[in-house]
Design a protein around this motif. Structure first.
Motif, PDB file in Angstrom:
ATOM      1  N   GLY A 154     -58.624 -22.429 -58.860  1.00 38.50           N
ATOM      2  CA  GLY A 154     -58.498 -23.794 -59.355  1.00 38.50           C
ATOM      3  C   GLY A 154     -59.694 -24.592 -58.893  1.00 38.50           C
ATOM      4  O   GLY A 154     -60.394 -24.186 -57.963  1.00 38.50           O
ATOM      5  N   SER A 155     -59.932 -25.733 -59.529  1.00 42.66           N
ATOM      6  CA  SER A 155     -61.113 -26.517 -59.170  1.00 42.66           C
ATOM      7  C   SER A 155     -60.904 -27.182 -57.810  1.00 42.66           C
ATOM      8  O   SER A 155     -59.833 -27.097 -57.224  1.00 42.66           O
ATOM      9  N   ASN A 156     -61.934 -27.867 -57.329  1.00 40.63           N
ATOM     10  CA  ASN A 156     -61.851 -28.538 -56.037  1.00 40.63           C
ATOM     11  C   ASN A 156     -60.709 -29.541 -56.007  1.00 40.63           C
ATOM     12  O   ASN A 156     -60.567 -30.321 -56.926  1.00 40.63           O
ATOM     13  N   GLY A 157     -59.900 -29.494 -54.953  1.00 41.51           N
ATOM     14  CA  GLY A 157     -58.804 -30.443 -54.827  1.00 41.51           C
ATOM     15  C   GLY A 157     -57.575 -30.082 -55.642  1.00 41.51           C
ATOM     16  O   GLY A 157     -56.632 -30.859 -55.745  1.00 41.51           O
ATOM     17  N   ALA A 158     -57.562 -28.876 -56.224  1.00 42.50           N
ATOM     18  CA  ALA A 158     -56.437 -28.468 -57.076  1.00 42.50           C
ATOM     19  C   ALA A 158     -55.165 -28.206 -56.266  1.00 42.50           C
ATOM     20  O   ALA A 158     -54.063 -28.286 -56.802  1.00 42.50           O
ATOM     21  N   GLY A 159     -55.342 -27.900 -54.989  1.00 41.98           N
ATOM     22  CA  GLY A 159     -54.173 -27.633 -54.139  1.00 41.98           C
ATOM     23  C   GLY A 159     -54.118 -26.212 -53.596  1.00 41.98           C
ATOM     24  O   GLY A 159     -53.102 -25.791 -53.051  1.00 41.98           O
ATOM     25  N   LYS A 160     -55.240 -25.487 -53.710  1.00 46.26           N
ATOM     26  CA  LYS A 160     -55.267 -24.090 -53.265  1.00 46.26           C
ATOM     27  C   LYS A 160     -55.037 -23.974 -51.753  1.00 46.26           C
ATOM     28  O   LYS A 160     -54.145 -23.257 -51.316  1.00 46.26           O
ATOM     29  N   SER A 161     -55.869 -24.669 -50.982  1.00 48.35           N
ATOM     30  CA  SER A 161     -55.769 -24.538 -49.529  1.00 48.35           C
ATOM     31  C   SER A 161     -54.408 -25.021 -49.031  1.00 48.35           C
ATOM     32  O   SER A 161     -53.847 -24.447 -48.103  1.00 48.35           O
ATOM     33  N   THR A 162     -53.889 -26.063 -49.660  1.00 48.76           N
ATOM     34  CA  THR A 162     -52.567 -26.564 -49.253  1.00 48.76           C
ATOM     35  C   THR A 162     -51.506 -25.488 -49.459  1.00 48.76           C
ATOM     36  O   THR A 162     -50.672 -25.252 -48.581  1.00 48.76           O
ATOM     37  N   THR A 163     -51.566 -24.797 -50.605  1.00 48.55           N
ATOM     38  CA  THR A 163     -50.606 -23.706 -50.837  1.00 48.55           C
ATOM     39  C   THR A 163     -50.778 -22.602 -49.800  1.00 48.55           C
ATOM     40  O   THR A 163     -49.807 -22.088 -49.256  1.00 48.55           O
ATOM     41  N   VAL A 168     -48.460 -38.157 -47.212  1.00 49.44           N
ATOM     42  CA  VAL A 168     -48.241 -39.598 -47.177  1.00 49.44           C
ATOM     43  C   VAL A 168     -49.289 -40.213 -46.268  1.00 49.44           C
ATOM     44  O   VAL A 168     -49.456 -39.792 -45.123  1.00 49.44           O
ATOM     45  N   MET A 169     -50.036 -41.172 -46.800  1.00 45.61           N
ATOM     46  CA  MET A 169     -51.095 -41.785 -46.010  1.00 45.61           C
ATOM     47  C   MET A 169     -50.967 -43.296 -46.052  1.00 45.61           C
ATOM     48  O   MET A 169     -50.491 -43.845 -47.048  1.00 45.61           O
ATOM     49  N   PRO A 170     -51.424 -43.961 -44.977  1.00 51.35           N
ATOM     50  CA  PRO A 170     -51.438 -45.419 -45.035  1.00 51.35           C
ATOM     51  C   PRO A 170     -52.355 -45.856 -46.165  1.00 51.35           C
ATOM     52  O   PRO A 170     -53.398 -45.245 -46.405  1.00 51.35           O
ATOM     53  N   VAL A 202     -48.877 -41.930 -51.655  1.00 52.70           N
ATOM     54  CA  VAL A 202     -48.449 -40.539 -51.610  1.00 52.70           C
ATOM     55  C   VAL A 202     -49.356 -39.716 -52.507  1.00 52.70           C
ATOM     56  O   VAL A 202     -49.591 -40.060 -53.664  1.00 52.70           O
ATOM     57  N   LYS A 203     -49.900 -38.647 -51.916  1.00 48.97           N
ATOM     58  CA  LYS A 203     -50.725 -37.734 -52.711  1.00 48.97           C
ATOM     59  C   LYS A 203     -49.935 -36.434 -52.886  1.00 48.97           C
ATOM     60  O   LYS A 203     -49.607 -35.768 -51.892  1.00 48.97           O
ATOM     61  N   ARG A 204     -49.609 -36.112 -54.131  1.00 50.54           N
ATOM     62  CA  ARG A 204     -48.908 -34.849 -54.383  1.00 50.54           C
ATOM     63  C   ARG A 204     -49.949 -33.739 -54.561  1.00 50.54           C
ATOM     64  O   ARG A 204     -50.577 -33.625 -55.599  1.00 50.54           O
ATOM     65  N   ALA A 205     -50.130 -32.949 -53.520  1.00 50.60           N
ATOM     66  CA  ALA A 205     -51.180 -31.916 -53.549  1.00 50.60           C
ATOM     67  C   ALA A 205     -50.699 -30.655 -54.247  1.00 50.60           C
ATOM     68  O   ALA A 205     -51.476 -29.949 -54.888  1.00 50.60           O
ATOM     69  N   VAL A 206     -49.407 -30.346 -54.097  1.00 59.26           N
ATOM     70  CA  VAL A 206     -48.813 -29.181 -54.750  1.00 59.26           C
ATOM     71  C   VAL A 206     -47.551 -29.657 -55.454  1.00 59.26           C
ATOM     72  O   VAL A 206     -46.744 -30.372 -54.864  1.00 59.26           O
TER      73      VAL A 206
HETATM   74  N1  LIG Z   1     -54.025 -33.401 -44.767  1.00 60.83           N
HETATM   75  C1  LIG Z   1     -54.172 -34.042 -45.927  1.00 60.83           C
HETATM   76  N2  LIG Z   1     -53.891 -35.363 -46.033  1.00 60.83           N
HETATM   77  C2  LIG Z   1     -54.017 -35.999 -47.204  1.00 60.83           C
HETATM   78  N3  LIG Z   1     -54.410 -35.432 -48.358  1.00 60.83           N
HETATM   79  C3  LIG Z   1     -54.693 -34.125 -48.329  1.00 60.83           C
HETATM   80  C4  LIG Z   1     -54.604 -33.345 -47.117  1.00 60.83           C
HETATM   81  N4  LIG Z   1     -54.954 -32.075 -47.399  1.00 60.83           N
HETATM   82  C5  LIG Z   1     -55.273 -32.049 -48.709  1.00 60.83           C
HETATM   83  N5  LIG Z   1     -55.107 -33.263 -49.271  1.00 60.83           N
HETATM   84  C6  LIG Z   1     -55.336 -33.597 -50.676  1.00 60.83           C
HETATM   85  O1  LIG Z   1     -54.557 -32.731 -51.473  1.00 60.83           O
HETATM   86  C7  LIG Z   1     -55.281 -32.274 -52.608  1.00 60.83           C
HETATM   87  C8  LIG Z   1     -55.381 -30.766 -52.595  1.00 60.83           C
HETATM   88  O2  LIG Z   1     -56.206 -30.341 -51.538  1.00 60.83           O
HETATM   89  P1  LIG Z   1     -56.543 -28.809 -51.229  1.00 60.83           P
HETATM   90  O3  LIG Z   1     -55.272 -28.038 -51.177  1.00 60.83           O
HETATM   91  O4  LIG Z   1     -57.402 -28.765 -50.028  1.00 60.83           O
HETATM   92  O5  LIG Z   1     -57.362 -28.401 -52.522  1.00 60.83           O
HETATM   93  P2  LIG Z   1     -58.297 -27.126 -52.793  1.00 60.83           P
HETATM   94  O6  LIG Z   1     -58.187 -26.192 -51.633  1.00 60.83           O
HETATM   95  O7  LIG Z   1     -57.771 -26.556 -54.065  1.00 60.83           O
HETATM   96  O8  LIG Z   1     -59.675 -27.670 -52.976  1.00 60.83           O
HETATM   97  C9  LIG Z   1     -56.628 -32.966 -52.545  1.00 60.83           C
HETATM   98  O9  LIG Z   1     -56.569 -34.119 -53.350  1.00 60.83           O
HETATM   99  C10 LIG Z   1     -56.771 -33.351 -51.086  1.00 60.83           C
HETATM  100  O10 LIG Z   1     -57.548 -34.514 -50.952  1.00 60.83           O
END
Ligand SMILES: Nc1ncnc2c1ncn2[C@@H]1O[C@H](COP(=O)(O)OP(=O)(O)O)[C@@H](O)[C@H]1O
Ligand SMILES: [Mg+2]
Length: 338
Positions: A55-64, A12-14, A34-38
Motif C-alpha cells: 500500500g502507499s505511504n500512510g496506508a496502514g501497513k506498519s500499524t497492521t 486519538v491525538m490532541p 481521531v485518525k483511523r489508521a486501519v
Molecule cells: N502512533 C501514531 N499516532 C498517530 N497516528 C499514527 C500513529 N502511527 C501511525 N499513524 C497514522 O496512521 C496512518 C497509517 O500509518 P502507518 O501504518 O505507519 O502507514 P504505512 O506503514 O502504510 O506507511 C498514517 O496516517 C499515520 O500518520
C-alpha cells in the motif's frame, strides 16, 4: 497461522491548532482528533505462505504489522497469531515471531555482532545445540561469518540487514514479519536477502509477511498479496490474478510523420469503439502517438491497421503495463479493486 478479523485501529491525538498561539491553545484544550489508521481489515494467512502486504505511504501497513506483532492492540476486532492474542500474551508470542524493520536495527550498536547473537540466544532460551545448528544454517544463507566479530555500527547497510534478518531467525520463529526488508539495498544484496527469505521459508515452512515498496520483492517472493489503501483492504489474491485483472493494459507507441493530422486523430472513432471503454489514454507529444488500450477488448494489429490507413508511421513499439503501474492504478481506483 495468522487470523485477523475486523481489525480497526484508531489513533486519538490532541487537536492541533496552527501557529504558536495555536500550540498554546492546544495545551489547554481537551479537543481530540481521531485518525483511523486501519479500518475493518480481515484476512487469514496459512503456515508457509509468503504474503506481500502493500500500500502507499500512510496506508496502514506498519500499524497492521504492529498489531500482529503485539506492539499495538486493535481498537476493535481480533488478531490471533499461532492461536495466541499477540498483545495479551506478549511473552509467548515473542517466541513465535521474528521481526525486522528495514529502517532501524534491533541489534546492539556498539557490540560485536557475535555478542548480540549470544544475548538473543539467552533471551529466547535457545539451547546450545539448536544455536549451533541454526547458526550453521544462517551462516550458509546469509554469510554472516565474514563480519561476525565486528561491531554492528561498522557494518555496511547490506551486512546489517543480513545480520538483522539472522537475529530475527535465531530462535526459528513460526512467523517472520519484515517491514521494508530491502529498502536502500543494492541489487546484489537485495537478491541475497530474497534468496535467504525463500530458503528459510522452504526449510522451515516459516510464514512470512512483508511490506515493501519494491515490486521486485513482490514478484520474486510473494505468491499472494494483500493491498491496503487508507486503512482498508482493497485486494487479496495472487499476483497472477492481479495481473489478469489489471494487467490487460497495453500501450502502443507510434512514431508518426504527419504531426498535424495525428494531433486531431481519434482511433476510437475510426474503430467504432467507445473510447472510455477500450482506449484509456491517447497521448500525443513530439511526433510520438501513444495509445493505451484494454488488451481484452482490442488487439494491437486492429488499431495499427486503422491508424496506418490515416497516418504515416515510422516506428512502432508495444508495451505491456508494468506491475508497478498496475499497483498505482489500483490505488487510484480505491475500493473498485475488491
Ligand atoms: N502512533 C501514531 N499516532 C498517530 N497516528 C499514527 C500513529 N502511527 C501511525 N499513524 C497514522 O496512521 C496512518 C497509517 O500509518 P502507518 O501504518 O505507519 O502507514 P504505512 O506503514 O502504510 O506507511 C498514517 O496516517 C499515520 O500518520
Ligand atoms: Mg510503514
Amino acid at each position: 497461522m495468522i487470523e485477523v478479523s475486523h481489525v480497526t485501529k484508531d489513533f486519538v491525538m490532541p487537536k492541533k491548532y496552527p501557529g504558536l498561539r495555536g500550540a498554546i491553545k492546544g495545551l489547554f484544550s481537551n479537543e481530540k482528533t481521531v485518525k483511523r489508521a486501519v479500518d475493518d481489515i480481515s484476512f487469514q494467512i496459512g503456515q508457509g505462505e509468503i504474503v506481500g502486504y502493500i500500500g502507499s505511504n500512510g496506508a496502514g501497513k506498519s500499524t497492521t504489522i504492529k498489531i500482529m506483532t503485539g506492539i499495538l492492540s486493535p481498537s476493535d476486532g481480533t488478531c490471533f497469531v499461532a492461536g495466541i492474542d499477540p498483545n495479551r500474551r506478549r511473552k509467548e508470542n515473542a517466541q513465535n515471531i521474528g521481526v525486522v524493520f528495514g529502517q532501524r536495527t534491533q541489534l546492539w550498536w556498539d557490540l560485536p555482532l557475535s555478542e548480540s547473537f549470544t544475548i538473543l540466544k539467552e533471551i529466547y532460551n535457545v539451547s546450545d545445540q539448536a544455536y549451533r545448528e541454526q547458526m550453521e544454517f544462517l551462516n550458509q544463507v546469509l554469510e554472516l561469518s565474514a563480519f561476525f566479530d565486528k561491531p554492528v555500527r561498522t557494518l555496511s547497510l547490506g551486512q546489517r540487514m543480513r545480520a538483522d534478518l539472522g537475529a530475527a531467525l535465531l530462535h526459528n520463529p513460526k512467523v517472520l514479519y519484515l517491514d521494508e526488508p530491502t529498502i536502500g539495498l543494492d541489487l546484489v544484496v537485495k537478491d541475497n536477502i530474497r534468496r535467504a527469505i525463500r530458503e528459510i521459508n522452504e526449510k522451515y515452512k516459516t510464514t512470512v509477511v512483508l511490506t515493501t515498496h519494491d515490486i521486485g520483492d513482490i514478484e520474486e517472493l510473494c505468491s499472494r498479496i494483500i493491498i491496503i489503501d487508507e486503512g482498508k483492504k482493497i485486494y487479496d489474491g495472487s499476483l497472477e490474478a492481479l495481473k489478469d485483472t489489471y494487467g490487460t493494459k497495453r500501450t502502443l507507441s507510434l512514431e508518426v510523420k504527419q504531426i498535424q493530422k495525428a494531433s486531431g486523430f481519434s482511433p476510437a472513432e475510426i474503430l467504432g469503439v467507445r473510447e472510455e471503454e477500450c482506449i484509456t489514454e491517447l497521448d500525443f507529444e513530439n511526433s510520438l502517438l501513444k495509445i493505451t488500450f484494454d488488451g481484452h477488448k482490442l488487439q494491437a494489429p486492429q488499431i495499427l491497421s486503422t491508424v496506418m490507413n490515416e497516418i504515416e508511421i515510422t516506428d512502432i513499439q508495444l508495451k505491456e503495463t508494468e506491475l508497478a503501474e498496475i499497483v498505482k492504478e489500483i490505488y487510484r481506483h480505491g475500493t473498485e479493486g475488491e
